[in-house]
Design a protein around this motif. Structure first.
Motif, PDB file in Angstrom:
ATOM      1  N   VAL A 117      -1.314  -0.835  -4.047  1.00 37.40           N
ATOM      2  CA  VAL A 117      -0.344  -0.953  -5.135  1.00 37.40           C
ATOM      3  C   VAL A 117      -0.271  -2.379  -5.648  1.00 37.40           C
ATOM      4  O   VAL A 117      -0.191  -2.622  -6.853  1.00 37.40           O
ATOM      5  CB  VAL A 117       1.053  -0.480  -4.659  1.00 37.40           C
ATOM      6  CG1 VAL A 117       2.094  -0.647  -5.765  1.00 37.40           C
ATOM      7  CG2 VAL A 117       0.992   0.965  -4.192  1.00 37.40           C
ATOM      8  N   TYR A 118      -0.304  -3.349  -4.728  1.00 33.93           N
ATOM      9  CA  TYR A 118      -0.256  -4.758  -5.123  1.00 33.93           C
ATOM     10  C   TYR A 118      -0.941  -5.612  -4.061  1.00 33.93           C
ATOM     11  O   TYR A 118      -0.778  -5.373  -2.867  1.00 33.93           O
ATOM     12  CB  TYR A 118       1.180  -5.249  -5.279  1.00 33.93           C
ATOM     13  CG  TYR A 118       1.242  -6.740  -5.577  1.00 33.93           C
ATOM     14  CD1 TYR A 118       0.972  -7.213  -6.856  1.00 33.93           C
ATOM     15  CD2 TYR A 118       1.524  -7.669  -4.575  1.00 33.93           C
ATOM     16  CE1 TYR A 118       0.984  -8.584  -7.130  1.00 33.93           C
ATOM     17  CE2 TYR A 118       1.542  -9.030  -4.842  1.00 33.93           C
ATOM     18  CZ  TYR A 118       1.274  -9.483  -6.115  1.00 33.93           C
ATOM     19  OH  TYR A 118       1.279 -10.830  -6.391  1.00 33.93           O
TER      20      TYR A 118
ATOM     21  N   VAL B 250      -9.174  -9.253  -2.291  1.00 41.02           N
ATOM     22  CA  VAL B 250      -8.867  -8.611  -1.007  1.00 41.02           C
ATOM     23  C   VAL B 250      -8.163  -7.287  -1.260  1.00 41.02           C
ATOM     24  O   VAL B 250      -7.044  -7.255  -1.766  1.00 41.02           O
ATOM     25  CB  VAL B 250      -7.985  -9.512  -0.117  1.00 41.02           C
ATOM     26  CG1 VAL B 250      -7.649  -8.791   1.199  1.00 41.02           C
ATOM     27  CG2 VAL B 250      -8.665 -10.841   0.164  1.00 41.02           C
ATOM     28  N   SER B 251      -8.823  -6.190  -0.903  1.00 42.71           N
ATOM     29  CA  SER B 251      -8.236  -4.861  -1.113  1.00 42.71           C
ATOM     30  C   SER B 251      -7.856  -4.185   0.194  1.00 42.71           C
ATOM     31  O   SER B 251      -7.140  -3.183   0.181  1.00 42.71           O
ATOM     32  CB  SER B 251      -9.220  -3.967  -1.878  1.00 42.71           C
ATOM     33  OG  SER B 251     -10.425  -3.805  -1.133  1.00 42.71           O
ATOM     34  N   ASN B 252      -8.335  -4.709   1.339  1.00 42.31           N
ATOM     35  CA  ASN B 252      -7.932  -4.127   2.617  1.00 42.31           C
ATOM     36  C   ASN B 252      -6.697  -4.851   3.138  1.00 42.31           C
ATOM     37  O   ASN B 252      -6.218  -5.818   2.541  1.00 42.31           O
ATOM     38  CB  ASN B 252      -9.086  -4.177   3.631  1.00 42.31           C
ATOM     39  CG  ASN B 252      -9.613  -5.590   3.829  1.00 42.31           C
ATOM     40  OD1 ASN B 252      -9.169  -6.533   3.179  1.00 42.31           O
ATOM     41  ND2 ASN B 252     -10.547  -5.738   4.740  1.00 42.31           N
TER      42      ASN B 252
ATOM     43  N   PHE C 113       0.850  -1.186   0.000  1.00 42.63           N
ATOM     44  CA  PHE C 113       0.000   0.000   0.000  1.00 42.63           C
ATOM     45  C   PHE C 113       0.892   1.245   0.000  1.00 42.63           C
ATOM     46  O   PHE C 113       2.075   1.173   0.340  1.00 42.63           O
ATOM     47  CB  PHE C 113      -0.901   0.030   1.242  1.00 42.63           C
ATOM     48  CG  PHE C 113      -1.842  -1.146   1.348  1.00 42.63           C
ATOM     49  CD1 PHE C 113      -3.125  -1.076   0.836  1.00 42.63           C
ATOM     50  CD2 PHE C 113      -1.444  -2.324   1.969  1.00 42.63           C
ATOM     51  CE1 PHE C 113      -3.999  -2.148   0.933  1.00 42.63           C
ATOM     52  CE2 PHE C 113      -2.302  -3.407   2.079  1.00 42.63           C
ATOM     53  CZ  PHE C 113      -3.581  -3.318   1.562  1.00 42.63           C
ATOM     54  N   ARG C 114       0.307   2.385  -0.364  1.00 43.32           N
ATOM     55  CA  ARG C 114       1.065   3.632  -0.358  1.00 43.32           C
ATOM     56  C   ARG C 114       0.212   4.772   0.180  1.00 43.32           C
ATOM     57  O   ARG C 114      -0.977   4.891  -0.170  1.00 43.32           O
ATOM     58  CB  ARG C 114       1.571   3.992  -1.759  1.00 43.32           C
ATOM     59  CG  ARG C 114       2.524   5.196  -1.770  1.00 43.32           C
ATOM     60  CD  ARG C 114       3.088   5.479  -3.152  1.00 43.32           C
ATOM     61  NE  ARG C 114       2.110   6.128  -4.011  1.00 43.32           N
ATOM     62  CZ  ARG C 114       2.439   6.945  -5.025  1.00 43.32           C
ATOM     63  NH1 ARG C 114       3.713   7.188  -5.300  1.00 43.32           N
ATOM     64  NH2 ARG C 114       1.504   7.484  -5.779  1.00 43.32           N
TER      65      ARG C 114
ATOM     66  N   ASP D  72      11.805   5.502  -5.289  1.00 41.18           N
ATOM     67  CA  ASP D  72      11.351   6.206  -6.485  1.00 41.18           C
ATOM     68  C   ASP D  72      11.002   5.242  -7.609  1.00 41.18           C
ATOM     69  O   ASP D  72      10.561   5.664  -8.684  1.00 41.18           O
ATOM     70  CB  ASP D  72      12.437   7.181  -6.968  1.00 41.18           C
ATOM     71  CG  ASP D  72      12.664   8.328  -5.999  1.00 41.18           C
ATOM     72  OD1 ASP D  72      11.692   8.745  -5.344  1.00 41.18           O
ATOM     73  OD2 ASP D  72      13.815   8.815  -5.894  1.00 41.18           O
ATOM     74  N   ASP D  73      11.201   3.947  -7.363  1.00 42.68           N
ATOM     75  CA  ASP D  73      10.863   2.945  -8.367  1.00 42.68           C
ATOM     76  C   ASP D  73       9.359   2.909  -8.626  1.00 42.68           C
ATOM     77  O   ASP D  73       8.549   3.285  -7.758  1.00 42.68           O
ATOM     78  CB  ASP D  73      11.289   1.545  -7.902  1.00 42.68           C
ATOM     79  CG  ASP D  73      12.791   1.376  -7.809  1.00 42.68           C
ATOM     80  OD1 ASP D  73      13.522   2.304  -8.226  1.00 42.68           O
ATOM     81  OD2 ASP D  73      13.228   0.324  -7.313  1.00 42.68           O
ATOM     82  N   ASP D  74       8.991   2.403  -9.781  1.00 44.92           N
ATOM     83  CA  ASP D  74       7.609   2.034 -10.049  1.00 44.92           C
ATOM     84  C   ASP D  74       7.424   0.632  -9.471  1.00 44.92           C
ATOM     85  O   ASP D  74       7.844  -0.364 -10.058  1.00 44.92           O
ATOM     86  CB  ASP D  74       7.331   2.034 -11.555  1.00 44.92           C
ATOM     87  CG  ASP D  74       5.891   1.653 -11.876  1.00 44.92           C
ATOM     88  OD1 ASP D  74       5.136   1.289 -10.945  1.00 44.92           O
ATOM     89  OD2 ASP D  74       5.533   1.689 -13.078  1.00 44.92           O
ATOM     90  N   VAL D  75       6.841   0.567  -8.287  1.00 48.47           N
ATOM     91  CA  VAL D  75       6.749  -0.700  -7.571  1.00 48.47           C
ATOM     92  C   VAL D  75       5.960  -1.743  -8.357  1.00 48.47           C
ATOM     93  O   VAL D  75       6.205  -2.952  -8.226  1.00 48.47           O
ATOM     94  CB  VAL D  75       6.143  -0.468  -6.168  1.00 48.47           C
ATOM     95  CG1 VAL D  75       5.893  -1.782  -5.431  1.00 48.47           C
ATOM     96  CG2 VAL D  75       7.065   0.432  -5.342  1.00 48.47           C
ATOM     97  N   THR D  76       5.048  -1.301  -9.192  1.00 51.14           N
ATOM     98  CA  THR D  76       4.262  -2.254  -9.970  1.00 51.14           C
ATOM     99  C   THR D  76       5.098  -3.022 -10.985  1.00 51.14           C
ATOM    100  O   THR D  76       4.650  -4.032 -11.535  1.00 51.14           O
ATOM    101  CB  THR D  76       3.109  -1.546 -10.703  1.00 51.14           C
ATOM    102  OG1 THR D  76       3.648  -0.600 -11.633  1.00 51.14           O
ATOM    103  CG2 THR D  76       2.198  -0.833  -9.719  1.00 51.14           C
ATOM    104  N   THR D  77       6.338  -2.562 -11.228  1.00 55.15           N
ATOM    105  CA  THR D  77       7.220  -3.276 -12.162  1.00 55.15           C
ATOM    106  C   THR D  77       8.160  -4.241 -11.444  1.00 55.15           C
ATOM    107  O   THR D  77       8.938  -4.935 -12.100  1.00 55.15           O
ATOM    108  CB  THR D  77       8.060  -2.279 -12.990  1.00 55.15           C
ATOM    109  OG1 THR D  77       8.976  -1.583 -12.116  1.00 55.15           O
ATOM    110  CG2 THR D  77       7.181  -1.278 -13.700  1.00 55.15           C
ATOM    111  N   TRP D  78       8.120  -4.274 -10.105  1.00 57.57           N
ATOM    112  CA  TRP D  78       8.987  -5.192  -9.382  1.00 57.57           C
ATOM    113  C   TRP D  78       8.615  -6.643  -9.707  1.00 57.57           C
ATOM    114  O   TRP D  78       7.429  -6.950  -9.905  1.00 57.57           O
ATOM    115  CB  TRP D  78       8.872  -4.960  -7.886  1.00 57.57           C
ATOM    116  CG  TRP D  78       9.624  -3.742  -7.408  1.00 57.57           C
ATOM    117  CD1 TRP D  78      10.394  -2.899  -8.156  1.00 57.57           C
ATOM    118  CD2 TRP D  78       9.655  -3.235  -6.068  1.00 57.57           C
ATOM    119  NE1 TRP D  78      10.916  -1.903  -7.365  1.00 57.57           N
ATOM    120  CE2 TRP D  78      10.496  -2.081  -6.088  1.00 57.57           C
ATOM    121  CE3 TRP D  78       9.094  -3.635  -4.866  1.00 57.57           C
ATOM    122  CZ2 TRP D  78      10.744  -1.338  -4.939  1.00 57.57           C
ATOM    123  CZ3 TRP D  78       9.354  -2.901  -3.721  1.00 57.57           C
ATOM    124  CH2 TRP D  78      10.170  -1.763  -3.754  1.00 57.57           C
ATOM    125  N   PRO D  79       9.588  -7.533  -9.761  1.00 62.84           N
ATOM    126  CA  PRO D  79       9.305  -8.932 -10.119  1.00 62.84           C
ATOM    127  C   PRO D  79       8.409  -9.618  -9.093  1.00 62.84           C
ATOM    128  O   PRO D  79       8.376  -9.249  -7.912  1.00 62.84           O
ATOM    129  CB  PRO D  79      10.699  -9.585 -10.132  1.00 62.84           C
ATOM    130  CG  PRO D  79      11.673  -8.463 -10.210  1.00 62.84           C
ATOM    131  CD  PRO D  79      11.024  -7.284  -9.560  1.00 62.84           C
TER     132      PRO D  79
END
Length: 412
Positions: free
Chosen positions: A275-276, A282-284, A214-215, A301-308
């Motif tokens: 974010v993931y 489950v969103s909570n 989450f962010r 500063d990374d785009d966390v959605t691109t993390w493996p």
């Protein structure tokens, strides 16, 4: 922080005497003579000077019993009169920014640092010298102050989980902007997806596995004053009508909105960004009431959605966890599970490396639902009465449990 321990006397029972002696049988009741143990500290690898080993308290803990000895100039703490048993061993102390620079040669601007070491469930049955490595942790501004993951039972004795929350605390002397800060929930399957040994083998200790990320929104500053808190909840309503152990969370700072409609959300409370999640429905925040329930906070500063992503160790199908680089993590708390086995907490199930959390915390219920919150002890009070929380990078030292400490409150 509550720990469980082995019996204070070791017994091997049921020894049978045969006409022909097949094996010897040892009864530790006959060997409970007092022992002496020496604990030898070693300084963190970052230290360029081998000084500062003397004058630090080392603690041996066995259940509610605590033994403390102070190190000599060589970094040795000597204990006498010990009963053979299993002990948790720990030591921690703080240094100023000036001491940090002198001992490490690093001129970065910090407010200070902590040195800590721990050995969990160390069996001591004879006179010996035990090596206790230590690690360095730079003092953090924002830390994890509380985790309420246990849940409770409502007035009809039904399990109640809507009131779970995580609270962050500003430990520094300055106002801190937490916008853009990430909160991650650590993999907590009953069968570990990756052990620490697996992570060492495959990723060289560089990542941890997160089941959710989450962010805090980054579209505007969100400033937290010194000793201020950030209350992050699943349901920002007053939960006290459902159970006396629950809390009024209507003043929460952020809410992890439940898109399934199973929990009541507060439209006036800002949304925590999802974010993931490895659970499509489950969103909570999936804070497991019995544990394991590790939590980390980090910035990048990374785009966390691109993390493996990764499947469980050795698998090519099933759930997938996101791989979070360890270098981004600011703080982490390991919440393990209590069992009815011996020992009551299996430290082999730790998911976080010792340099993130050298210990662990645990609630006093195997299945949860007891209304306990785990929260940081108060280390000291500033002249203005502001509490500084204990932060030795070891949750076994830093945290304790309560059913009366409320959100935004700490012991004084």
């Amino acid at each position: 922080m509550t720990t469980k321990h082995l019996s204070s006397h070791f017994r091997l029972v049921g020894c049978a005497i045969f006409a022909t002696l097949l094996a010897s049988c040892v009864d530790f009741d006959d060997a409970t003579h007092a022992l002496s143990a020496r604990v030898q500290l070693s300084l963190p690898s970052e230290f360029t000077a081998n000084t500062g080993l003397g004058g630090h308290d080392v603690t041996l803990t066995m259940g509610t019993q605590r033994h403390t000895a102070t190190t000599d100039a060589e970094g040795i703490a000597t204990f006498t009169g010990l009963v053979p048993d299993v002990y948790d061993i720990s030591c921690s102390w703080t240094i100023s920014a000036e001491e940090y620079r002198a001992l490490t040669g690093d001129a970065q601007v910090i407010s200070g640092a902590s040195i800590s070491g721990s050995l969990n469930q160390r069996l001591i049955t004879q006179d010996e010298t035990i090596s206790l490595p230590t690690s360095l942790s730079i003092d953090r501004d924002i830390i994890i102050g509380k985790i309420f993951y246990a849940g409770s039972k409502d007035l009809n004795n039904r399990t109640y989980m809507a009131g779970k929350y995580v609270e962050l605390y500003n430990q520094s002397n300055d106002t801190v902007d937490v916008s853009g800060l990430y909160l991650g929930l650590v993999e907590g399957e009953s069968t570990q997806a990756y052990t620490l040994e697996n992570l060492h083998e495959v990723y060289e200790d560089s990542v941890i596995l997160l089941k959710q990320v989450f962010r805090i929104p980054a579209d505007a500053p969100y400033c937290v004053a010194p000793s201020g808190t950030v209350l992050i909840v699943n349901s920002a309503i007053d939960h006290t009508p459902n159970d006396t152990l629950e809390n009024d969370l209507t003043d929460a700072d952020f809410e992890a909105k439940d898109t399934s409609g199973k929990m009541q959300n507060n439209p006036a409370t800002p949304a925590l960004e999802l974010v993931y999640t490895m659970y499509p429905s489950v969103s909570n925040m999936n804070l497991v009431q019995s544990g394991p329930c590790g939590v980390v906070i980090f910035r990048t500063d990374d785009d966390v959605t691109t993390w493996p992503l990764t499947y469980p160790y050795g698998k090519t199908a099933g759930n997938q966890w996101i791989l979070c680089p360890k270098r981004h993590i600011i703080d982490g708390v390991e919440c393990l599970r209590l069992t009815n086995k011996t020992p009551a907490v299996d430290v082999g199930t730790k998911r976080l490396y010792a340099d993130i959390d050298a210990g662990y915390t645990v609630i006093n219920a195997i299945s949860g639902w007891n209304g306990e919150v785990v929260y940081r002890r108060t280390s000291k009070l500033m002249p203005d009465g502001r509490p500084i929380l204990t932060d030795t990078n070891n949750s076994s030292n830093d945290f304790q449990t309560s059913t009366t400490i409320k959100p935004r409150e700490y012991d004084k």
